[in-house]
Write an enzyme that holds these catalytic residues in place. Structure first.
Site, PDB file in Angstrom:
ATOM      1  N   GLU A 119     -18.592 -46.546  65.465  1.00 25.93           N
ATOM      2  CA  GLU A 119     -18.092 -45.454  64.605  1.00 25.93           C
ATOM      3  C   GLU A 119     -16.758 -44.922  65.136  1.00 25.93           C
ATOM      4  O   GLU A 119     -16.013 -44.287  64.399  1.00 25.93           O
ATOM      5  CB  GLU A 119     -19.103 -44.314  64.557  1.00 25.93           C
ATOM      6  CG  GLU A 119     -20.182 -44.462  63.509  1.00 25.93           C
ATOM      7  CD  GLU A 119     -19.672 -44.330  62.072  1.00 25.93           C
ATOM      8  OE1 GLU A 119     -19.099 -43.283  61.752  1.00 25.93           O
ATOM      9  OE2 GLU A 119     -19.853 -45.273  61.305  1.00 25.93           O
ATOM     10  N   TYR A 140     -19.357 -36.932  64.288  1.00 22.36           N
ATOM     11  CA  TYR A 140     -20.095 -37.815  65.211  1.00 22.36           C
ATOM     12  C   TYR A 140     -19.129 -38.794  65.880  1.00 22.36           C
ATOM     13  O   TYR A 140     -19.122 -38.947  67.105  1.00 22.36           O
ATOM     14  CB  TYR A 140     -21.184 -38.577  64.448  1.00 22.36           C
ATOM     15  CG  TYR A 140     -21.814 -39.697  65.252  1.00 22.36           C
ATOM     16  CD1 TYR A 140     -22.820 -39.438  66.180  1.00 22.36           C
ATOM     17  CD2 TYR A 140     -21.405 -41.024  65.084  1.00 22.36           C
ATOM     18  CE1 TYR A 140     -23.390 -40.469  66.932  1.00 22.36           C
ATOM     19  CE2 TYR A 140     -21.966 -42.055  65.812  1.00 22.36           C
ATOM     20  CZ  TYR A 140     -22.956 -41.775  66.730  1.00 22.36           C
ATOM     21  OH  TYR A 140     -23.515 -42.796  67.462  1.00 22.36           O
ATOM     22  N   SER A 183     -19.913 -46.086  70.456  1.00 23.88           N
ATOM     23  CA  SER A 183     -20.286 -46.574  69.123  1.00 23.88           C
ATOM     24  C   SER A 183     -19.103 -47.166  68.364  1.00 23.88           C
ATOM     25  O   SER A 183     -17.963 -46.689  68.497  1.00 23.88           O
ATOM     26  CB  SER A 183     -20.842 -45.382  68.333  1.00 23.88           C
ATOM     27  OG  SER A 183     -20.867 -45.678  66.961  1.00 23.88           O
TER      28      SER A 183
END
Ligand code: NAP
Ligand code: G4F
Length: 325
Positions: free
Chosen positions: A128, A150, A126
């Site tokens: 992220e 996460y 991701s």
């Protein structure tokens, strides 16, 4: 014996899993999906695939269930899309997030390594992972600085995938995907939260919508385009990592403006900023550079941001009208 390629998708009941299953069926794969046990079997996103895909119970937390599944199916390709994928929940449940989103990846890689080492593996990494970025746009060489449990878990999942490729010569790819959305997006994610609220406001203009940081910027693409890139990665000669993104960035406010305007309303009359929805550590902006994927995979996004948001609002309008009836 079936001549079809066998694929196993973890997270088949999620947004990406459902689009990937559609895509792989169109490519004539024998599609198997891993689902976790639940007391209520509601698989809305794959309802239309009943009879076309085979579902198997297993859990990212349970090594034996994964190992048995890989042993039984002996898949040609395995896409690991399952995860605790909602960033705010990762602060409330950091250990569970790490178990699913980080260690879950190793459990799958171990099953492949021990039982079917020629399975081609895709890991859902991701954007992220880039987190607190200083370099624009982000590509495969941009350093990671995750800002949530996460994001930290995804960094682990990314590196364990690279490590198993380098240690055991597995065909293991990591797709570093920027935000991608659709009418099947979970309603807690900001685009869908907004498109659903705009559709409801069309029917009831008194409705308000609470949002957090309107200034956050993301590179939003269409999930259907992004699952195509996952498949393309596994069709290459050599396993590698690829950034998948549109290269265009918008604010959360842009999403609200567009969605409400599409139903003839002004977002300012509906959106209320709620400080409680701000995150302990925010990822202020993300914008990807997918040059490598474009050059090596021949991948291109086909749906624009504007088209994406309008399509989502239209789908939500259909839904709320049907519910009202
Ligand atoms: P999603 O809609 O939240 O789907 C997550 C899937 O994981 C669901 O099918 C869920 O099953 C399953 N799952 C969760 N915990 C599990 C467990 N313990 N055992 C087995 N299955 C489990 O996520 P998505 O948007 O499709 O994203 C797919 C993957 O890409 C995720 O790994 C996500 O982190 C990653 N990713 C997403 C984006 C994006 O913008 N969408 C961008 C980059 C990376 P239930 O239906 O039972 O909950
Ligand atoms: O839609 P979001 O919750 O997505 P986020 O956090 O970027 O994560 C998604 O994309 C990642 C890829 O970069 C995936 F890996 C991950 O699994 C997930 O699919 O939030 C987007 C932005 C954030 O900056 C958030 O602070 O929107 C901002 N925001 C403002 N108000 C809000 C809200 N987000 C949510 N969910 N809800 C709000 O009310």
């Amino acid at each position: 014996m079936s001549q079809k390629k066998i694929v196993l998708i973890t997270g088949i009941t999620g947004q990406d899993g459902s689009y990937l299953a559609d895509f792989l069926l169109s490519k004539d794969y024998e599609v198997h999906g891993m689902i976790r046990r639940s007391s209520t079997e509601r698989y809305e996103r794959i309802e239309h695939l009943k009879g076309k895909v085979e579902l198997h119970q297993a859990d990212l937390l349970d090594q034996h269930s994964i190992t048995n599944l890989v042993d039984r199916l002996r898949p040609d390709e395995l896409y690991n899309l399952a995860a605790q994928s909602f960033v705010p929940t990762s602060w409330d449940q950091p250990l569970l997030t790490a178990e699913y989103t980080a260690l879950g990846v190793t459990r799958i890689l171990e099953a492949i390594r021990l039982l079917k080492p020629d399975t081609k593996f895709y890991q859902a990494s991701s954007s992220e992972m880039f987190g607190k970025v200083k370099i624009y746009p982000q590509n495969e060489d941009t350093p990671f600085y995750p800002r949530s449990p996460y994001g930290v878990s995804k960094v682990y999942g990314h590196w364990i995938t690279v490590n198993y490729r380098e240690s055991y010569d597995l065909f293991a790819c990591s797709g570093i995907l920027f935000n991608h959305e659709s009418k099947r997006r979970g309603i807690e994610f900001v685009t869908r939260k907004i498109t659903l609220a705009a559709a409801k406001a069309k029917l009831d203009p008194s409705r308000k919508l609470k949002l957090g940081n309107l200034e956050a910027r993301r590179d939003w693409g269409f999930a259907g385009d992004y699952v195509r890139a996952m498949w393309m990665m596994l069709q290459q000669e050599k396993a590698d990592d690829y950034v998948i993104a549109t290269g265009v960035m918008h604010t959360v406010q842009d999403v609200a403006e567009l969605a409400y305007a599409h139903v003839g309303l002004d977002w300012k009359d509906h959106v209320v900023v709620d400080q409680g929805l701000f995150r302990p550590a925010e990822v202020d902006q993300l914008m990807g550079d997918a040059s490598k994927a474009k050059k090596e995979l021949g991948w291109e996004p086909e749906v624009s941001f504007e088209e994406l948001i309008r399509t989502m609002v239209d789908a939500d309008l259909e839904r709320v009208k049907a519910e009202k009836k």
